[in-house]
Scaffold this motif. Structure first.
Motif, PDB file in Angstrom:
ATOM      1  N   VAL A 156       0.508  -1.167   0.146  1.00  0.00           N
ATOM      2  CA  VAL A 156      -0.034  -0.084   0.183  1.00  0.00           C
ATOM      3  C   VAL A 156       0.863   0.984  -0.111  1.00  0.00           C
TER       4      VAL A 156
ATOM      5  N   VAL B  71      -6.448   2.933   4.908  1.00  0.00           N
ATOM      6  CA  VAL B  71      -6.186   1.511   4.570  1.00  0.00           C
ATOM      7  C   VAL B  71      -7.482   0.790   5.686  1.00  0.00           C
TER       8      VAL B  71
ATOM      9  N   ASN C  21      -6.888  -0.821   0.544  1.00  0.00           N
ATOM     10  CA  ASN C  21      -7.246   0.185   0.130  1.00  0.00           C
ATOM     11  C   ASN C  21      -7.524   0.922  -1.260  1.00  0.00           C
TER      12      ASN C  21
END
Length: 420
Positions: free
Chosen positions: A346, A355, A372
């Motif tokens: 991420v 997230v 995410n």
């Protein structure tokens, strides 16, 4: 001329040639003992010699082969004398696990384990009888050829003693003088060929049994799996630390706020310290030290990962359901690494975005989901790098599955692992 003779002369300068010669001659010891004990004669006839070589010692050798430790002794002797060098002293477990040792010597392929089956005992018995017969033949050739060479030397000065020799000397002293080195060279040639033959026979009859080969293969497989696991751990741990450090450093430079820079440096310090702990643990495993390495992190330590992601600017929404602390060790450790790689992915590809992390322990299954939002202007391609491939590999090895890819407008990593 010397270049043409070098391949033929090279074996004469190697110690292995003469240790193999000695190994062959040692096989005659049993026959010599039987000759003096059984016949009770100082000069046995050829028929009595044949009896003591081909008949009397064989049952004794077969009986000795039934003792498991005899195979181990023969294997050690063969390693040291037929395959001399540093590799001859490598343990059985390590020798069968690799083709060459640290010095580049070839693995001799001779087992040093005691006989574990009747098949091993039978192969050992054949080997002992082969040693006896080959040793007797080498003893005969050695005495004949060396004795003939000495007789040729004596013939130039006086009447040579040819008792017991099958080859007569000539009547010309000059011819005898020229022939002096021929028997010795012929004997060395026989020694080289016979030594190589005994080395091949040792691999055949003293080589590892199917059970030993299977055990060695299992050991090798376990080593490869461990190295693969260590490589994935290093990739996840160091990759996560470097990603957090890069994101934090970039954010601190862009913010220009001393307080924010202090927090960023603190996050980098904590993440780097955790990565050093993981690196130290992995190095201890690779060095195979006697002391135990520190325990690998588990899902119970996941808060450290989440704090690191939050410190990098990501908005992490966490929901944990079920007794995470009761998840079995291997599953919990692998789950931690999967979560670590997912968060690293991420930060690396999307930056500090919102997230969602969901960890659920339900009955006999662990569900891990990391979702995410994609940054504006970026679309998911569905392609994953080596890190996410490692997540799928980890899940497969544990009997579970992992899916990675776009999920609506988001990117999602979803893992299902059995707890059994």
């Amino acid at each position: 001329m010397l270049r043409l003779l070098r391949p033929w002369l090279r074996p004469l300068a190697r110690a292995v040639t003469y240790t193999r010669w000695l190994h062959l001659l040692m096989g005659m010891v049993v026959a010599v003992v039987c000759a003096f004990v059984f016949t009770g004669l100082h000069s046995p006839s050829p028929a009595e010699w044949a009896l003591t070589v081909f008949v009397v010692p064989v049952p004794l050798l077969v009986a000795a082969a039934m003792v498991p430790a005899v195979r181990r002794a023969e294997g050690l002797q063969a390693r040291l004398m037929l395959f001399p060098g540093a590799h001859a002293r490598v343990s059985t477990r390590d020798a069968h696990a690799r083709v060459r040792d640290a010095h580049g010597h070839e693995d001799p392929g001779v087992s040093t384990a005691p006989a574990a089956s009747w098949r091993d005992r039978g192969r050992t018995a054949v080997w002992l009888v082969l040693r006896l017969e080959a040793g007797s033949a080498m003893w005969f050739l050695t005495t004949q050829l060396l004795g003939y060479s000495l007789a040729l030397v004596d013939s130039s000065a006086e009447e040579p003693d040819q008792s017991g020799l099958l080859l007569p000397t000539t009547d010309w002293a000059w011819a005898n003088a020229l022939l002096v080195p021929v028997p010795a060279l012929a004997l060395l040639g026989v020694v080289v060929v016979a030594g190589k033959g005994m080395a091949l026979a040792a691999r055949r009859f003293l080589g590892p049994s199917p059970a030993e080969r299977l055990a060695a293969l299992e050991t090798r497989t376990e080593q490869l799996l461990q190295r693969n696991r260590i490589a994935r751990d290093l990739h996840d741990s160091i990759g996560h630390a470097l990603t957090v450090a890069v994101v934090q450093a970039g954010a601190a430079r862009a913010a220009g706020d001393p307080d924010f820079s202090d927090r960023a440096l603190e996050a980098i310090e904590e993440t780097g310290r955790a990565a050093l702990e993981d690196l130290d643990r992995v190095l201890r495993v690779l060095r195979e030290e006697d002391r135990e390495a520190s325990a690998a992190p588990t899902l119970a330590d996941a808060e450290r990962l989440l704090d690191s992601a939050r410190a990098s600017g990501a908005e992490v929404d966490v929901e944990v359901s079920g007794p995470v602390e009761r998840v079995p060790g291997p599953v919990s450790r692998e789950g931690y690494r999967m979560l670590q790689e997912s968060l690293t992915n991420v930060l690396r590809h999307s930056g500090p975005v919102p997230v969602q992390v969901r960890i659920t322990v339900d009955g006999a299954r662990l569900d891990l989901s990391v979702r995410n939002a994609l940054p504006p202007g970026r679309t998911a391609t569905g392609r994953a790098g080596s890190g996410l491939r490692g997540v799928r590999e980890r899940a497969t090895l544990l009997g579970g599955r992992a899916t990675t890819g776009p999920h609506g407008d988001d990117w999602r990593v979803h893992v299902e692992l059995p707890l059994g």
